[in-house]
Write an enzyme that holds these catalytic residues in place. Structure first.
Site, mmCIF file in Angstrom:
data_model
loop_
_atom_site.group_PDB
_atom_site.id
_atom_site.type_symbol
_atom_site.label_atom_id
_atom_site.label_comp_id
_atom_site.label_asym_id
_atom_site.label_seq_id
_atom_site.Cartn_x
_atom_site.Cartn_y
_atom_site.Cartn_z
ATOM 1 N N GLU A 19 3.482 48.624 -37.989
ATOM 2 C CA GLU A 19 4.557 48.940 -37.038
ATOM 3 C C GLU A 19 5.495 49.963 -37.654
ATOM 4 O O GLU A 19 5.739 49.941 -38.867
ATOM 5 C CB GLU A 19 5.305 47.649 -36.688
ATOM 6 C CG GLU A 19 6.500 47.824 -35.779
ATOM 7 C CD GLU A 19 6.114 48.506 -34.488
ATOM 8 O OE1 GLU A 19 6.305 49.734 -34.427
ATOM 9 O OE2 GLU A 19 5.626 47.850 -33.567
ATOM 10 N N ASP A 69 1.243 55.467 -27.682
ATOM 11 C CA ASP A 69 1.993 56.542 -27.052
ATOM 12 C C ASP A 69 1.019 57.661 -26.697
ATOM 13 O O ASP A 69 0.283 58.143 -27.549
ATOM 14 C CB ASP A 69 3.041 57.066 -28.034
ATOM 15 C CG ASP A 69 4.023 58.031 -27.392
ATOM 16 O OD1 ASP A 69 3.629 58.748 -26.445
ATOM 17 O OD2 ASP A 69 5.179 58.071 -27.841
#
Length: 263
Positions: A19, A69
């Site tokens: 992350e 994304d």
């Protein structure tokens, strides 16, 4: 939450969450503590850097990239996590027979992913290569994973990432890597290769490294595999925004050097 759900369902699989944003890391760590999970570790950083510099060859059983994304602007395509150099790094780090699973609700990104994978696919799918989407994944892998919920960050290259899509949210998650990342599992992965020649380099995997497990008609899986939990972001996209979800799976080919060594 998705990574934690997977970790709960597969207690004998070791997950390492990758992350970028602090908020996503903090949320994941709190959830791990609350659930008492012992099979999850968390890395804050860029997944492409982890692949290139910190993972031993042939140590991954799975790589999952869930709702990354899409970086829709052409100038930003080199920041997408699905790009040729990262796919080659995945091939280096993945064990023969390992699974790459991509999920996105952006059709343009799904098509991009197929194009990126195309150069590394075997020209013909072996008859024995099938995928049962209604079955669960085996609970005997060592694993690296990442949270893919709305408040999570993205593992693509670059600094802080904000999605430029029309949804105006923070759904720019990298997804998850499932791999052997503990010291013990690294030792076992090193012993996995029958010969030192299997410690492949990027040069070795520029050829055909993957088998396409998707539908020949659509290019995608026919439905969401049972082993992939439904994410909050996915639910909102489908129910509120009318998005379609595209799942793609590819299997790592047994390296040619391995076949020679085994023979």
């Amino acid at each position: 939450e998705t990574l934690m759900e997977m970790a709960l369902a597969r207690p004998h699989t070791h997950f390492v969450g990758v992350e970028w944003h602090k908020a996503g890391v903090g949320s994941l760590l709190i959830g791990i503590q609350e659930l008492g999970l012992c099979n999850v570790r968390v890395v804050r950083g860029d997944a492409s850097v982890l692949l290139a510099r910190h993972l031993a060859p042939a140590c991954l059983d799975e790589v999952c990239v869930f709702f990354p994304d899409p970086w829709p602007n052409y100038a930003d395509v080199d920041r997408r996590i699905i790009r040729p150099e990262v796919i080659r790094q995945m091939a280096v780090s993945m064990r023969p027979g390992g699974l790459l699973h991509i999920a996105t609700d952006v059709e343009a990104y799904a098509k991009w992913a197929r194009e990126v994978m195309r150069e590394g696919l075997l020209p013909e799918k072996p008859a024995s290569s099938t995928i049962e989407i209604n079955s669960s994944m085996p609970d005997d892998h060592d694993a690296v994973g990442d949270d893919d919920e709305d408040d999570a960050g993205d593992g693509d290259a670059g600094g802080d990432v904000d999605s430029d899509d029309d949804d105006d949210d923070d759904s720019d998650t990298f997804g998850s890597l499932i791999s052997s990342a503990t010291d013990a599992s690294r030792q076992s992965s090193a012993a996995y290769s029958p010969a030192s020649s299997l410690r492949e380099t990027l040069e070795d995997v520029k050829g055909r490294a993957w088998i396409d497990l998707n539908s020949a008609e659509t290019g995608y899986l026919e439905a969401r595999p049972a082993w992939r939990p439904v994410t909050k972001y996915e639910t909102r996209g489908v129910q509120e925004l009318g998005h379609n979800v595209f799942d793609l799976c590819f299997q790592r080919v047994q390296p040619a050097a391995s076949a020679a060594s085994d023979g």
